[in-house]
Design an enzyme around this catalytic site. Sequence first.
Site, mmCIF file in Angstrom:
data_model
loop_
_atom_site.group_PDB
_atom_site.id
_atom_site.type_symbol
_atom_site.label_atom_id
_atom_site.label_comp_id
_atom_site.label_asym_id
_atom_site.label_seq_id
_atom_site.Cartn_x
_atom_site.Cartn_y
_atom_site.Cartn_z
ATOM 1 N N THR A 1 73.045 18.319 -42.106
ATOM 2 C CA THR A 1 73.552 18.075 -40.753
ATOM 3 C C THR A 1 72.895 18.978 -39.724
ATOM 4 O O THR A 1 72.695 18.578 -38.576
ATOM 5 C CB THR A 1 75.083 18.275 -40.727
ATOM 6 O OG1 THR A 1 75.690 17.339 -41.622
ATOM 7 C CG2 THR A 1 75.654 18.073 -39.327
ATOM 8 N N SER B 1 72.406 16.228 -47.733
ATOM 9 C CA SER B 1 72.690 16.925 -48.988
ATOM 10 C C SER B 1 73.040 15.953 -50.109
ATOM 11 O O SER B 1 72.742 16.203 -51.281
ATOM 12 C CB SER B 1 73.823 17.933 -48.795
ATOM 13 O OG SER B 1 75.015 17.285 -48.379
ATOM 14 N N THR C 1 76.203 20.613 -45.710
ATOM 15 C CA THR C 1 77.383 21.380 -46.122
ATOM 16 C C THR C 1 78.183 20.713 -47.240
ATOM 17 O O THR C 1 78.934 21.391 -47.937
ATOM 18 C CB THR C 1 78.311 21.632 -44.920
ATOM 19 O OG1 THR C 1 78.718 20.373 -44.363
ATOM 20 C CG2 THR C 1 77.610 22.465 -43.856
ATOM 21 N N ASP C 2 78.021 19.400 -47.414
ATOM 22 C CA ASP C 2 78.860 18.710 -48.402
ATOM 23 C C ASP C 2 78.640 19.242 -49.810
ATOM 24 O O ASP C 2 79.589 19.333 -50.603
ATOM 25 C CB ASP C 2 78.598 17.205 -48.369
ATOM 26 C CG ASP C 2 79.183 16.536 -47.135
ATOM 27 O OD1 ASP C 2 79.992 17.182 -46.449
ATOM 28 O OD2 ASP C 2 78.829 15.378 -46.856
#
Length: 357
Positions: A34, A71, A105-106
């Site tokens: 992101t 990700s 970030t996931d």
Amino acid sequence: MWLVAICLAAAAPIWAQTSTATVPRVRLVATGGTISNRNGGRLTAEELVKSMPGIERYAQAEYEQFTNLASSELTLDHWLGLSKRLNELFRTDEGLAGLVVTSGTDTLEELAYFLDLTVHSDKPVVVVGSMRNPSTVGYEGAANLLEGFRVAAAPAARNKGVLVVLNDEINSAREVTKTDALRLQTFQARGYGMLGVVDADRVVFYREVVKRHTARSEFDVTSLTKLPRVDIIMVYQGADGDLIKAAADAGARGIVIAGAGAGATSGTQPDGINYALGKGVFVVTTTRTGSGRIAPARRGPDAAQTPAASSNPAAAEERARRIAGEDLAPVKARVLLMVALTKTTDPADIQRIFSEY
């Protein structure tokens, strides 16, 4: 594909934002996420570095583009390639003070922990990301990246393993988890607490990381071309053990059980676990609660044994392949089991690994 990415990264031009030799050299290895996902096209590693105001006060910033993906699109092959690249950078460039890695970030916590286990250097590796994309009001990516560079350049960050830096906070890759789908303060270490903070005046650390990591790790991915399959199965009321059997039949070498409470299962899951153990699969018990430790079963001459187990070596071997996941979250236990299985298939050794890392 990751081999191509590595070759391109290795050949990529290095750009330094300042020529002064009075601040440490830190390199960004960008993978996407992101933090790069601008409307109309992704920000490159070069654009990310140029977005940081005042970076020249803290570091000579260099960059290379490893991948530029969400990700969820990163594969385990990418993980291996990235770890090999970071090890190569530290091995061939002694002047580097540290490395910064961008990630979505996931799955950031999983990638960070994999690097914590497989990058062999006491120099900082800092993983950063952002919850808002560059086209959103309040985008925090540039601030997180700048703070990541500051931590990577800080002498106090050495010997602390891979670090995760977002929202002014420094967390251990082993302990941190994403706790909210949207909020900026999503990355937390829950009961352990953060390692430190990045404030306007300096980088501050409050505690050390005592588990084995990075320079002290026994895992070497240099010659690996593939990681073994390990699946995660969650416990829920009335759960069917067929999913566990299916994972074993599909070739899983390990299965992580995200147990209820202190590791309880439900429904016909015990039958599924016994089936997997009978096929030589390692089964690691963790908790789905988000915190708490699963302790190893007591073994040895004083431990209680059933008559069947004591007279049946095969049953004892199957029982030994039941591994306690200690305090690792299910996704972290999966990462550790994958890496452990590249080194050993001895149940006692794998349990040792879960106790030490």
